[in-house]
Write a protein that holds these residues in place. Structure first.
Motif, PDB file in Angstrom:
ATOM      1  N   LEU A 235      98.125 116.164  83.591  1.00  0.00           N
ATOM      2  CA  LEU A 235      97.312 114.950  83.507  1.00  0.00           C
ATOM      3  C   LEU A 235      96.092 115.043  84.407  1.00  0.00           C
ATOM      4  N   ALA A 236      96.258 115.625  85.597  1.00  0.00           N
ATOM      5  CA  ALA A 236      95.132 115.772  86.513  1.00  0.00           C
ATOM      6  C   ALA A 236      94.083 116.720  85.934  1.00  0.00           C
ATOM      7  N   SER A 237      94.527 117.759  85.246  1.00  0.00           N
ATOM      8  CA  SER A 237      93.579 118.692  84.620  1.00  0.00           C
ATOM      9  C   SER A 237      92.738 117.986  83.567  1.00  0.00           C
ATOM     10  N   ILE A 238      93.376 117.124  82.779  1.00  0.00           N
ATOM     11  CA  ILE A 238      92.647 116.369  81.757  1.00  0.00           C
ATOM     12  C   ILE A 238      91.627 115.430  82.401  1.00  0.00           C
ATOM     13  N   LEU A 239      92.053 114.740  83.462  1.00  0.00           N
ATOM     14  CA  LEU A 239      91.165 113.797  84.127  1.00  0.00           C
ATOM     15  C   LEU A 239      89.980 114.507  84.789  1.00  0.00           C
ATOM     16  N   PHE A 240      90.215 115.694  85.317  1.00  0.00           N
ATOM     17  CA  PHE A 240      89.146 116.425  86.001  1.00  0.00           C
ATOM     18  C   PHE A 240      88.166 117.051  85.014  1.00  0.00           C
ATOM     19  N   THR A 241      88.681 117.615  83.939  1.00  0.00           N
ATOM     20  CA  THR A 241      87.822 118.373  83.025  1.00  0.00           C
ATOM     21  C   THR A 241      87.113 117.507  81.989  1.00  0.00           C
ATOM     22  N   THR A 242      87.650 116.331  81.674  1.00  0.00           N
ATOM     23  CA  THR A 242      87.023 115.488  80.647  1.00  0.00           C
ATOM     24  C   THR A 242      85.578 115.127  80.977  1.00  0.00           C
ATOM     25  N   PRO A 243      85.245 114.706  82.201  1.00  0.00           N
ATOM     26  CA  PRO A 243      83.823 114.444  82.495  1.00  0.00           C
ATOM     27  C   PRO A 243      82.949 115.682  82.338  1.00  0.00           C
ATOM     28  N   LEU A 244      83.490 116.869  82.635  1.00  0.00           N
ATOM     29  CA  LEU A 244      82.697 118.093  82.520  1.00  0.00           C
ATOM     30  C   LEU A 244      82.387 118.431  81.067  1.00  0.00           C
ATOM     31  N   LEU A 245      83.180 117.910  80.138  1.00  0.00           N
ATOM     32  CA  LEU A 245      82.945 118.188  78.727  1.00  0.00           C
ATOM     33  C   LEU A 245      81.791 117.383  78.153  1.00  0.00           C
ATOM     34  N   THR A 246      81.261 116.455  78.922  1.00  0.00           N
ATOM     35  CA  THR A 246      80.162 115.628  78.433  1.00  0.00           C
ATOM     36  C   THR A 246      78.807 116.294  78.633  1.00  0.00           C
ATOM     37  N   THR A 247      78.773 117.454  79.276  1.00  0.00           N
ATOM     38  CA  THR A 247      77.490 118.073  79.590  1.00  0.00           C
ATOM     39  C   THR A 247      77.592 119.591  79.528  1.00  0.00           C
ATOM     40  N   ILE A 248      76.457 120.226  79.310  1.00  0.00           N
ATOM     41  CA  ILE A 248      76.346 121.678  79.428  1.00  0.00           C
ATOM     42  C   ILE A 248      75.235 121.954  80.431  1.00  0.00           C
ATOM     43  N   ASP A 249      75.599 122.095  81.686  1.00  0.00           N
ATOM     44  CA  ASP A 249      74.610 122.401  82.712  1.00  0.00           C
ATOM     45  C   ASP A 249      75.301 123.154  83.837  1.00  0.00           C
ATOM     46  N   TRP A 250      74.529 123.920  84.560  1.00  0.00           N
ATOM     47  CA  TRP A 250      75.107 124.744  85.617  1.00  0.00           C
ATOM     48  C   TRP A 250      75.423 123.936  86.873  1.00  0.00           C
ATOM     49  N   GLY A 251      74.738 122.802  87.065  1.00  0.00           N
ATOM     50  CA  GLY A 251      74.940 122.019  88.284  1.00  0.00           C
ATOM     51  C   GLY A 251      76.335 121.433  88.387  1.00  0.00           C
ATOM     52  N   SER A 252      76.749 120.685  87.354  1.00  0.00           N
ATOM     53  CA  SER A 252      78.081 120.068  87.385  1.00  0.00           C
ATOM     54  C   SER A 252      79.174 121.124  87.394  1.00  0.00           C
ATOM     55  N   ALA A 253      78.957 122.239  86.649  1.00  0.00           N
ATOM     56  CA  ALA A 253      79.957 123.301  86.623  1.00  0.00           C
ATOM     57  C   ALA A 253      80.092 123.968  87.990  1.00  0.00           C
ATOM     58  N   LEU A 254      78.973 124.202  88.657  1.00  0.00           N
ATOM     59  CA  LEU A 254      79.023 124.839  89.978  1.00  0.00           C
ATOM     60  C   LEU A 254      79.723 123.942  90.988  1.00  0.00           C
ATOM     61  N   ILE A 255      79.480 122.653  90.910  1.00  0.00           N
ATOM     62  CA  ILE A 255      80.169 121.717  91.806  1.00  0.00           C
ATOM     63  C   ILE A 255      81.662 121.682  91.480  1.00  0.00           C
ATOM     64  N   GLY A 256      82.000 121.756  90.172  1.00  0.00           N
ATOM     65  CA  GLY A 256      83.403 121.807  89.790  1.00  0.00           C
ATOM     66  C   GLY A 256      84.097 123.041  90.341  1.00  0.00           C
ATOM     67  N   ILE A 257      83.404 124.168  90.353  1.00  0.00           N
ATOM     68  CA  ILE A 257      83.981 125.383  90.950  1.00  0.00           C
ATOM     69  C   ILE A 257      84.193 125.183  92.448  1.00  0.00           C
ATOM     70  N   GLY A 258      83.263 124.462  93.091  1.00  0.00           N
ATOM     71  CA  GLY A 258      83.438 124.158  94.512  1.00  0.00           C
ATOM     72  C   GLY A 258      84.697 123.347  94.760  1.00  0.00           C
ATOM     73  N   PHE A 259      84.954 122.341  93.921  1.00  0.00           N
ATOM     74  CA  PHE A 259      86.196 121.565  94.052  1.00  0.00           C
ATOM     75  C   PHE A 259      87.421 122.444  93.789  1.00  0.00           C
ATOM     76  N   THR A 260      87.287 123.415  92.876  1.00  0.00           N
ATOM     77  CA  THR A 260      88.394 124.330  92.603  1.00  0.00           C
ATOM     78  C   THR A 260      88.719 125.163  93.833  1.00  0.00           C
ATOM     79  N   VAL A 261      87.694 125.623  94.544  1.00  0.00           N
ATOM     80  CA  VAL A 261      87.915 126.384  95.778  1.00  0.00           C
ATOM     81  C   VAL A 261      88.643 125.526  96.803  1.00  0.00           C
ATOM     82  N   LEU A 262      88.252 124.256  96.910  1.00  0.00           N
ATOM     83  CA  LEU A 262      88.948 123.356  97.838  1.00  0.00           C
ATOM     84  C   LEU A 262      90.414 123.178  97.441  1.00  0.00           C
ATOM     85  N   LEU A 263      90.688 123.085  96.137  1.00  0.00           N
ATOM     86  CA  LEU A 263      92.065 122.972  95.661  1.00  0.00           C
ATOM     87  C   LEU A 263      92.872 124.206  96.035  1.00  0.00           C
TER      88      LEU A 263
END
Length: 267
Positions: free
Chosen positions: A25-53
């Motif tokens: 469920l957490a994966s769905i909640l985290f990735t759904t906002p990222l599916l609304t865009t195709i840009d390197w900024g949001s993806a790079l920030i998402g990778i940063g959160f992945t490193v923190l995880l």
């Protein structure tokens, strides 16, 4: 420990304290906002959160590489075709026949590759190591899925490792008959067909055994309880907040491009 038990080791760090359905469920909640865009900024920030995880869950680098190597391998290729054949825009840096590299194709390719990593890596990190029986209990008691489906999926998962043992047995049997080195490709398809027949027979026997024990015959009771606690709700809230934060920060950076707004049509 049996071979089937080795398929699902204990999740690392605090992930072991979560309900088995919480990472999904957490994966769905985290990735759904990222599916609304195709840009390197949001993806790079998402990778940063992945490193923190990964750091918070105390997952070793080798463990992450072992689980996510298919995604790490496929991510560059996901953006390569867009880099070469995406709709050009801005300055064109290289061109040969129908292949062109421009500002817009670079932006799209980078965003696509990073988004594959931002969506795939945290999902695999969170769901890896979930014990099959606990997951089945959670699917039935928390998500209220039908018992027939849950128990059938659990049985199939438990028998997955048996395929490896069957393949080894078939290989040894062919070699004992002098067939192991005669045509690698032909031998592969022969063994694959034999494994398919063996799997169908085992599936039929398993279905008969489960029916004899009244699986799917009516409401069932469950030996273990499964419920969502405070840590589960907190983890899902953090996952949703992280996904939204990726979008907000991308907007502030000026890289956000809503899917369907025209920018993604250049793919």
């Amino acid at each position: 420990m049996t071979s089937t038990d080795q398929l699902s080791s204990t999740p690392p760090g605090f992930l072991a304290r979560l309900n088995p359905v919480t990472p999904f469920l957490a994966s769905i909640l985290f990735t759904t906002p990222l599916l609304t865009t195709i840009d390197w900024g949001s993806a790079l920030i998402g990778i940063g959160f992945t490193v923190l995880l990964i750091l918070a869950a105390r997952v070793s680098i080798m463990s992450v590489l072992r689980r996510t190597w298919p995604i790490l391998f496929a991510a560059p290729f996901a953006g390569l075709s867009i880099l070469l054949y995406g709709e050009p825009g801005g300055t064109i840096y290289w061109q040969w026949w129908i292949a062109r590299i421009s500002d817009q194709s670079i932006d799209l390719a980078l965003g696509m590759s990073l988004r594959v990593l931002a969506i795939g890596v945290p999902t695999l990190v969170m769901v890896a190591g979930i014990e099959a029986t606990r997951l089945a209990d959670s699917l039935a008691l928390v998500l209220k899925l039908p018992a027939r489906f849950v128990l059938g999926a659990l049985a199939g998962f438990r028998l997955f490792a048996v395929f490896v043992e069957d393949w080894t047995s078939l290989t040894q049997a062919r070699r004992a008959r002098g067939l192991g080195d005669d045509g690698k490709l032909r031998g592969f398809f022969t063994m694959a067909f034999a494994l398919l027949v063996l799997a169908l027979r085992r599936g039929g026997h398993l279905a008969t055994a489960m029916e004899a024990r009244a699986f799917g015959g009516g409401p069932r009771s469950w030996a273990r309880s499964s419920r969502l606690g405070a840590i589960d709700w907190t983890f899902m809230a953090v996952a949703l907040g992280a996904g939204i934060a990726c979008i907000v920060m991308a907007m502030l950076m000026g890289t956000y491009h809503l899917v369907g707004s025209g920018f993604d049509q250049a793919i």
